[in-house]
Scaffold this motif. Sequence first.
Motif, mmCIF file in Angstrom:
data_model
loop_
_atom_site.group_PDB
_atom_site.id
_atom_site.type_symbol
_atom_site.label_atom_id
_atom_site.label_comp_id
_atom_site.label_asym_id
_atom_site.label_seq_id
_atom_site.Cartn_x
_atom_site.Cartn_y
_atom_site.Cartn_z
ATOM 1 N N TYR A 1 -7.962 1.921 -1.775
ATOM 2 C CA TYR A 1 -7.755 0.942 -0.898
ATOM 3 C C TYR A 1 -8.964 0.788 0.263
ATOM 4 O O TYR A 1 -9.578 1.774 0.603
ATOM 5 C CB TYR A 1 -6.456 1.028 -0.076
ATOM 6 C CG TYR A 1 -5.079 0.875 -0.849
ATOM 7 C CD1 TYR A 1 -4.972 1.489 -1.952
ATOM 8 C CD2 TYR A 1 -4.544 -0.366 -0.419
ATOM 9 C CE1 TYR A 1 -3.835 1.133 -2.814
ATOM 10 C CE2 TYR A 1 -3.539 -0.842 -1.417
ATOM 11 C CZ TYR A 1 -3.174 -0.203 -2.522
ATOM 12 O OH TYR A 1 -2.058 -0.717 -3.120
ATOM 13 N N ALA B 1 -7.607 -3.804 -2.365
ATOM 14 C CA ALA B 1 -8.037 -2.461 -3.153
ATOM 15 C C ALA B 1 -9.223 -2.783 -4.067
ATOM 16 O O ALA B 1 -9.663 -4.116 -4.476
ATOM 17 C CB ALA B 1 -6.896 -1.881 -3.866
ATOM 18 N N TYR C 1 -3.155 -5.997 2.429
ATOM 19 C CA TYR C 1 -4.347 -4.841 2.078
ATOM 20 C C TYR C 1 -5.305 -5.219 1.087
ATOM 21 O O TYR C 1 -4.958 -6.433 0.297
ATOM 22 C CB TYR C 1 -3.855 -3.608 1.586
ATOM 23 C CG TYR C 1 -2.575 -3.233 2.438
ATOM 24 C CD1 TYR C 1 -2.690 -2.177 3.573
ATOM 25 C CD2 TYR C 1 -1.367 -3.620 2.089
ATOM 26 C CE1 TYR C 1 -1.483 -1.806 4.357
ATOM 27 C CE2 TYR C 1 -0.074 -3.222 2.891
ATOM 28 C CZ TYR C 1 -0.321 -2.392 3.914
ATOM 29 O OH TYR C 1 0.805 -1.858 4.581
ATOM 30 N N SER D 1 0.959 -1.045 0.001
ATOM 31 C CA SER D 1 0.029 0.018 0.028
ATOM 32 C C SER D 1 0.883 1.197 -0.071
ATOM 33 O O SER D 1 1.773 1.103 0.632
ATOM 34 C CB SER D 1 -0.848 0.223 1.370
ATOM 35 O OG SER D 1 -1.352 1.408 1.410
#
Length: 385
Positions: free
Chosen positions: A383, A369, A367, A275
Motif C-alpha cells: 500500500y 497499492a 487506497y 486496505s
Amino acid sequence: MKRVALTVMLGLLASAHAQKVQVPVPIGVALAQTSNTALLGQEQVIGAKLAEKHINAHGGINGTPIKLVFQDAAGDENSAINAFQNLITKANVVAIVGPTLSQQAFAADPIAERAKVPVVGPSNTAKGIPQIGDYIARVSAPVAVVAPNAIKQALKIDPKIKKVAVLYAQNDAFSTSETGTFQDAAKAQGLNVATVQKFQTTDTDFTTQVTAVLNSGADLVIISGLAADGGNLVKQLRQLGYKGLIVGGNGLNTSNIFPVCQQYCDGVIIAQAYSPAQPSAANQLFVKEYRAQYKKDPPQFAAQAYAGVQVVADALRALDHQKKLSQWNLDDLRTALNKQILAGKYNTPLGEVRFDKEGEVLQKDFYVAQIKMQDAKNGSFVYLK
Ligand code: 1QQ
C-alpha cells in the motif's frame, strides 16, 4: 372427487405464494467459481465463506443460523442468469450476493429485479449498476470513485509523466466503463492520451497493441481488462521493452495474476477500495480471521464479498427484531429486506458503509497499492502513502 383435486391445487398455488422463510436462512451467492473469471471469483468465495463462519459463530440472525447457497456464475452472462434463476426459484434464497462481473450483472440482475429479490453486488464497479433496478445495490465502489486514485499515485511516483497509452477490453462492460474514467482522469491531470488500444478479454497475443504503445512514446500505460488478459498484456509490454509505469484497473486486482505476468507484474499500480490497515474493529477482526487461515493479508475482493454477506445478515437481524424470520413469508421478507438493506448502516471490513436511495455504496476510504514481486512466483500488494 373433483372438488378435492381443486382444493389440493389451490392449496399448492397458495403455498407457492405463501412460501415460508427456511431455516437456516438461505442467502444466495452467485460468483465465478470456474472460468478465467475465477481468478477474481476465488477470492470472493473465500470472503463470503469467512463471513458465513463469523456470523454463525456469533449467533447468526439473533440465534438463527444463515446458510450460503453457492451457484457457480462462471464468467459469462448465461451462467450468471442460470445461477440467479436457480437461487431464486429452487433454493428460495432471501437475497443474492453476486455476480462477479458487471458484464454479468447487466444480464442477471434484471432477473432478480423482476422476482423482487435483493441483490448486493460484491465487485460490480461499472457505471449504472445500482440503476438497474430498485432491488440492486452494491458494496463495490464505482470506477469513477476508485480508479482516478491510481493515476494520482503514478504522477506522485513520476511527476514527469506526460503521455499516456490507454488499453481496454472492448467486450467487457466494466472495462469500457473504467477506461472512460481513466481517460477523463488522465486528461483532468493534464496528461496527453497518446493512443487508445482495444482488445478482447479472450485475447492472449497483444503484439499489435504493445507495438502501438511503444510507437506512441507513452510514459504511462493504463490497462482496463480482466485478470488473465490483463496479466498477459503486462507481461508482453515488458517483454517487448516498455519501461514506464503501468496502472492496472480493478480486473487486475488480485495476486492470481502473479502466475500470469510473473516477475513482470512488479511495479503495477492498482487502486483499492479496501486496505487491511483500515482501523475499524470489524476490519481488524476480519484481518485476524483471514490471516489465521491463509497466512497473508486479505485482498479487496475477499473483503468486499465478506461485506456483501454481512450487509444482508445485518439487515436480516434488524427485521428479525421486528418479527421473527420464521414468521415471514418469503416474498414479503425479500421486499422488506431490500428496504432494510438500503436503510441500514454497516460496520464492515471496508469501514462504515451505507447506501444512497438507488443502492450505490457510500464508503469513506480509498487506497492505492503497488505490486512488489520477490521473484517470478511470490509477490505482494504494497500500500502506497
Ligand atoms: C466489474 C469489476 C471486475 C473487475 C471485478 C471482479 O470491477 O466487472 O465491475
